[in-house]
Write a protein that holds these residues in place. Structure first.
Motif, PDB file in Angstrom:
ATOM      1  N   ARG A 148       0.841  -1.036   0.184  1.00  0.00           N
ATOM      2  CA  ARG A 148       0.062  -0.057  -0.146  1.00  0.00           C
ATOM      3  C   ARG A 148       0.946   1.372   0.009  1.00  0.00           C
ATOM      4  O   ARG A 148       0.570   2.443  -0.746  1.00  0.00           O
ATOM      5  N   LEU A 149       1.882   1.264   1.003  1.00  0.00           N
ATOM      6  CA  LEU A 149       2.715   2.576   0.812  1.00  0.00           C
ATOM      7  C   LEU A 149       3.649   2.684  -0.342  1.00  0.00           C
ATOM      8  O   LEU A 149       3.840   3.667  -0.719  1.00  0.00           O
ATOM      9  N   ALA A 150       3.853   1.599  -0.992  1.00  0.00           N
ATOM     10  CA  ALA A 150       4.710   1.699  -2.086  1.00  0.00           C
ATOM     11  C   ALA A 150       3.857   2.234  -3.208  1.00  0.00           C
ATOM     12  O   ALA A 150       4.189   3.009  -4.247  1.00  0.00           O
ATOM     13  N   GLY A 151       2.644   1.818  -3.278  1.00  0.00           N
ATOM     14  CA  GLY A 151       1.757   2.206  -4.359  1.00  0.00           C
ATOM     15  C   GLY A 151       1.196   3.868  -3.984  1.00  0.00           C
ATOM     16  O   GLY A 151       1.308   4.686  -4.858  1.00  0.00           O
ATOM     17  N   LEU A 152       1.284   4.177  -2.771  1.00  0.00           N
ATOM     18  CA  LEU A 152       1.045   5.871  -2.487  1.00  0.00           C
ATOM     19  C   LEU A 152       2.184   6.636  -2.819  1.00  0.00           C
ATOM     20  O   LEU A 152       2.100   7.654  -3.232  1.00  0.00           O
ATOM     21  N   TRP A 153       3.358   6.007  -2.793  1.00  0.00           N
ATOM     22  CA  TRP A 153       4.678   6.849  -3.001  1.00  0.00           C
ATOM     23  C   TRP A 153       5.204   6.577  -4.273  1.00  0.00           C
ATOM     24  O   TRP A 153       6.267   7.218  -4.464  1.00  0.00           O
ATOM     25  N   HIS A 154       4.760   5.633  -5.254  1.00  0.00           N
ATOM     26  CA  HIS A 154       5.569   5.325  -6.327  1.00  0.00           C
ATOM     27  C   HIS A 154       5.549   6.447  -7.330  1.00  0.00           C
ATOM     28  O   HIS A 154       6.575   6.489  -8.142  1.00  0.00           O
ATOM     29  N   ASP A 155       4.761   7.242  -7.457  1.00  0.00           N
ATOM     30  CA  ASP A 155       4.622   8.480  -8.390  1.00  0.00           C
ATOM     31  C   ASP A 155       4.709   9.647  -7.680  1.00  0.00           C
ATOM     32  O   ASP A 155       4.226  10.783  -8.103  1.00  0.00           O
ATOM     33  N   LEU A 156       5.466   9.732  -6.508  1.00  0.00           N
ATOM     34  CA  LEU A 156       5.323  11.036  -5.757  1.00  0.00           C
ATOM     35  C   LEU A 156       6.005  12.197  -6.421  1.00  0.00           C
ATOM     36  O   LEU A 156       5.633  13.187  -6.353  1.00  0.00           O
ATOM     37  N   GLY A 157       7.248  11.834  -7.145  1.00  0.00           N
ATOM     38  CA  GLY A 157       7.585  12.979  -7.890  1.00  0.00           C
ATOM     39  C   GLY A 157       6.987  13.573  -8.999  1.00  0.00           C
ATOM     40  O   GLY A 157       7.399  14.602  -9.506  1.00  0.00           O
ATOM     41  N   LYS A 158       5.871  13.070  -9.444  1.00  0.00           N
ATOM     42  CA  LYS A 158       5.226  13.664 -10.327  1.00  0.00           C
ATOM     43  C   LYS A 158       4.236  15.009  -9.688  1.00  0.00           C
ATOM     44  O   LYS A 158       3.798  15.800 -10.363  1.00  0.00           O
ATOM     45  N   TYR A 159       4.514  15.112  -8.361  1.00  0.00           N
ATOM     46  CA  TYR A 159       4.042  16.597  -7.724  1.00  0.00           C
ATOM     47  C   TYR A 159       4.863  17.569  -8.277  1.00  0.00           C
ATOM     48  O   TYR A 159       4.592  18.563  -7.886  1.00  0.00           O
ATOM     49  N   ARG A 160       6.190  17.220  -8.617  1.00  0.00           N
ATOM     50  CA  ARG A 160       7.177  18.390  -9.124  1.00  0.00           C
ATOM     51  C   ARG A 160       6.481  19.217 -10.086  1.00  0.00           C
ATOM     52  O   ARG A 160       5.922  18.657 -11.051  1.00  0.00           O
ATOM     53  N   PRO A 161       6.809  20.638  -9.946  1.00  0.00           N
ATOM     54  CA  PRO A 161       6.063  21.593 -10.736  1.00  0.00           C
ATOM     55  C   PRO A 161       6.699  21.184 -12.287  1.00  0.00           C
ATOM     56  O   PRO A 161       6.136  21.378 -13.333  1.00  0.00           O
ATOM     57  N   ARG A 162       7.871  20.886 -12.384  1.00  0.00           N
ATOM     58  CA  ARG A 162       8.405  20.422 -13.554  1.00  0.00           C
ATOM     59  C   ARG A 162       7.875  19.343 -14.285  1.00  0.00           C
ATOM     60  O   ARG A 162       7.906  19.409 -15.465  1.00  0.00           O
ATOM     61  N   PHE A 163       7.342  18.294 -13.585  1.00  0.00           N
ATOM     62  CA  PHE A 163       6.839  17.009 -14.166  1.00  0.00           C
ATOM     63  C   PHE A 163       5.541  17.409 -14.512  1.00  0.00           C
ATOM     64  O   PHE A 163       5.100  17.217 -15.755  1.00  0.00           O
ATOM     65  N   GLN A 164       4.823  18.338 -13.804  1.00  0.00           N
ATOM     66  CA  GLN A 164       3.547  18.773 -14.283  1.00  0.00           C
ATOM     67  C   GLN A 164       3.409  19.638 -15.536  1.00  0.00           C
ATOM     68  O   GLN A 164       2.606  19.420 -16.480  1.00  0.00           O
ATOM     69  N   ARG A 165       4.458  20.362 -15.745  1.00  0.00           N
ATOM     70  CA  ARG A 165       4.542  21.142 -16.828  1.00  0.00           C
ATOM     71  C   ARG A 165       5.021  20.210 -18.307  1.00  0.00           C
ATOM     72  O   ARG A 165       4.618  20.574 -19.330  1.00  0.00           O
TER      73      ARG A 165
END
Length: 747
Positions: free
Chosen positions: A46-63
């Motif tokens: 469960r925790l691996a699933g919650l954190w696996h894409d945590l880096g997508k919160y970066r503004p650079r990734f969102q752009r």
């Protein structure tokens, strides 16, 4: 602005679909991963699933995702083009929060796209990169929902790892499987709702039991009252009785022709119903026989119940449906028919696509058909992982073969120090020796002089005295040489024939034998496992005792002869090439030299396999060392995956041949090659070309390439150009005496 996990354009509606909300994707992936790993670590998954894409919160990734997808073409800043890493943030957060134990989550999260990595020389160096720290800090600076960023009540405890230190690597792979399948499925639910909805449309196991019972009742009514059919009925009854026993590891020791295929499936179904198992996996050593087994099961259960997962299935569109293609991704169907290569290489794999299905092995029944063919050079890690699956993950194994390799602890395996066998193996058949005596349909003739070798012309003359005869030799070169000494009309089988060609010839052999037409066949060992041929006389070049027994299983198989079938073991002009074939031949000679009585007596197989395994390195690549965690939880996942290759293709390459069917008018291979020329490489085209490929050594490929006999159509895809290079009977002709098998398991 919402934080986006994925975004896609709906071509049918000609509009952008509402973006896949990142927090929702993380929550749903964690929820699904926890369900998959419920038996062995739902909180970790469960925790691996919650954190696996945590880096997508970066503004650079969102752009990046807005610009790259076209959703917001102007959503980028100069200098920020290119991929934006996102899997390092959650991995580093796990290490920061949980220290050493956080490395478990780091393996999972950092590898959910690129695969499980080695710690030293891989993941450790990646997490030490300042750019990953920046990735994490930029993500945490955003307003991440507390239920995503907070680890809650999670308390890592490695004391609960199933199997302890020895089971650590498998446990991590199973957690990884739960994570990547959950990630794939939740992404698919958003990106392709129709595909997601098409999953899991399978009959239930109770429904399959009803179909099986109906088929067997019909088969019983139609069966002639022969001794062979009587034995088959008894084997079936004992399998059904044994299925009520507690889960674990079973052996099914039944002579060739005793009905192992259907009886082992009867055991698997009854055992699954009794003990709540979720699915049945039937693993077979060779693709050359898997289609025959799958066809048997389709006749029993129908086309909607069987998933074949192997390289040749795409050549027959009627056997592959959209549902079965989806099930091959994660093995969520009730019955899977696959190869040993697919099963065991997946259990030691590092890539998400290979590991994705592993969590669906939990609480299953796995039948290992022709278990004596488990590769000895990888036998120790295979037995170790089988013990772990049976002991901690609810897997029941059935070792099904006529020539049991005696893999149990305190038997063969105590003959060598530090060699570990299977735990608590139970035999399904109450009295295998009695069964073998009742199904003794052949007389085996050993060489009178163990030093006198045949020459090929002399052997051919002896074979010609028989109206119908099968001669099995040890190499492709031997098969070609002996065939050339035979009169016109003799048939040939070897791996220099592409799979489509071999299948056609095997079908023709069966038709001729059933019609009483004189049939002489020269073959390599590819006919010894699962190919139902029934000759009155079989000649077998000296090989392993299991090979001789399997060859004898092609003689008087149905017991229709008035007397016994005749099996002749002979010494060919040359011994087998160095390697496993030679080790098997030498061990057989040591066991059979000077014996009286039946050389296929069951007790001799224990002595044979003891000798054979003693001469082999059962962990040739050192897999056990690679996956053993040190104090730093340092596992070499990637190195182990690269080393664990049941078929080592580093020195070989496939070549597409111009085989046009028995009548010479099947132009399917030309059509497929034309599509590749027109549309470029596509996976489905490569899969459909598999039945038209043969495997050669790289040195032969390079030589033929320089001579203009083949060409490299696209990088890595070699295609026959010379008309004479593929013989209508012998198959591919390398024209340099290079007829030995690149690998023993390539048949």
């Amino acid at each position: 602005m919402p934080y986006i996990a994925h975004v896609t354009y709906d071509a049918q509606r000609e509009a952008w679909r509402a973006p896949h909300d990142l927090a929702e994707h993380l929550r749903e992936t964690g929820k699904l991963a926890a369900q998959f790993a419920e038996r062995y670590g739902s909180d970790w998954a469960r925790l691996a699933g919650l954190w696996h894409d945590l880096g997508k919160y970066r503004p650079r990734f969102q752009r990046y995702i807005r610009h790259k997808s076209g959703y917001e073409p102007d959503a980028h800043i100069k200098g920020e083009m290119g991929k934006v890493p996102h899997s390092g943030a959650g991995a580093l957060l796990a290490c920061d929060r949980f220290g050493l134990q956080g490395r478990v989550l780091a393996y999972l999260i950092a590898g959910h796209h690129a695969g499980l990595d080695d710690w030293y020389g891989g993941l450790r160096e990646r997490l030490a990169d300042p750019a990953v720290r920046t990735e994490l800090l930029e993500a945490l600076a955003e307003p991440i929902p507390p239920e995503v960023a907070d680890s809650g009540s999670f308390q890592p405890d490695l004391k609960k790892v199933p199997g302890g230190s020895a089971g650590f690597a498998l446990w991590v792979r199973l957690l990884f499987s739960a994570l990547v399948d959950a990630d794939f499925l939740d992404t698919e639910r958003y990106m392709s709702p129709a595909t997601f909805a098409a999953r899991n449309c399978w009959p239930t196991l109770p429904e399959l039991v009803s179909r099986f019972d109906a088929f067997m009742a019909c088969k019983s009514r139609e069966a002639a009252p022969t001794q062979v059919n009587g034995v088959r009925a008894e084997v079936l009854r004992q399998c059904l009785d044994a299925a009520q026993q507690p889960p674990g590891i079973f052996s099914l020791t039944v002579p060739t022709g005793g009905g192992k295929t259907l009886s082992s499936m009867a055991f698997a179904l009854a055992h699954a119903i009794k003990h709540g198992k979720r699915r049945i996996l039937y693993a077979i050593p060779y693709t050359s026989i898997i289609e025959q087994t799958a066809e048997v099961f389709r006749a029993v259960f129908g086309k909607d119940a069987i998933v074949e997962h192997h390289s040749n299935v795409a050549s027959s569109p009627e056997r592959e449906t959209s549902a079965s293609r989806l099930a091959c991704e994660n093995w969520d169907a009730p019955i899977i028919v696959t190869t040993n290569v697919q099963l065991f290489e997946s259990l030691f794999a590092d890539r998400p696509s290979r590991c994705r299905k592993l969590h669906n092995l939990v609480d299953s029944v796995i039948v290992l058909d022709e278990a004596h063919l488990l590769p000895p050079q990888f036998l120790q890690p295979i037995l170790d992982v089988m013990n772990l699956l049976a002991g901690h993950y609810g897997v029941t194994f059935v070792l099904s073969t006529a020539t049991q390799p005696v893999l149990a602890s305190r038997q063969t395996f105590d003959a060598r120090k530090n060699v570990r066998g299977l735990n608590n193996v139970r035999e399904i058949i109450s009295d295998p020796d009695d069964l073998y005596e009742r199904l003794d349909r052949v007389q085996v003739h050993l060489p009178t002089d163990w030093h006198a070798r045949y020459d090929w012309p002399g052997l051919a003359q002896e074979l010609m005295r028989h109206v119908s005869v099968l001669a099995i030799v040890n190499t492709r070169a031997h098969a070609r040489t002996l065939w050339r000494e035979m009169p016109e009309g003799a048939l040939h089988l070897s791996a220099l024939m592409c799979p489509a060609h071999r299948s056609a010839v095997i079908g023709r052999i069966k038709e001729r034998l059933n019609s009483g037409i004189p049939t002489r066949v020269i073959s390599t060992q590819l006919v010894e496992a699962g190919v139902d041929l029934d000759f009155p006389v079989v000649y077998r070049a000296l090989a392993g005792l299991d090979s001789i027994a399997q060859a004898a299983g092609r003689c008087n198989r149905e017991g229709k002869l008035s007397g016994k079938g005749q099996v002749v073991v002979f010494l060919p002009p040359q011994p087998s090439p160095p390697g496993l074939l030679r080790k098997g031949e030498d061990a057989c000679r040591k066991v059979l030299y000077g014996i009286d009585g039946n050389p296929l007596k069951r007790s001799l197989f224990s002595a044979y396999f003891t000798q054979f395994y003693y001469d082999c390195d059962l962990d040739e690549k050192g897999i056990g060392q690679m996956i053993a965690p040190g104090k730093e939880l340092d596992v070499r996942f990637r190195s182990a995956a690269e080393a664990f290759r049941l078929i080592d293709d580093k020195d070989t390459a496939p070549v597409v041949v111009r085989y046009y069917g028995e009548a010479g008018n099947d132009r399917r291979v030309d059509e497929l090659l034309a599509l590749i020329e027109r549309d470029g490489p596509q996976r489905w085209l490569f899969r459909q070309l598999q039945p038209y490929m043969v495997t050669l050594y790289h040195r032969d490929v390079m030589r033929l390439l320089s001579q203009g006999e083949i060409r490299e159509m696209i990088p890595g895809l070699f295609v026959q150009t010379s008309d004479w290079l593929y013989h209508p009977i012998l198959g591919f002709d390398p024209q340099d005496g290079t007829g030995t098998d690149p690998a023993m398991t390539i048949v």
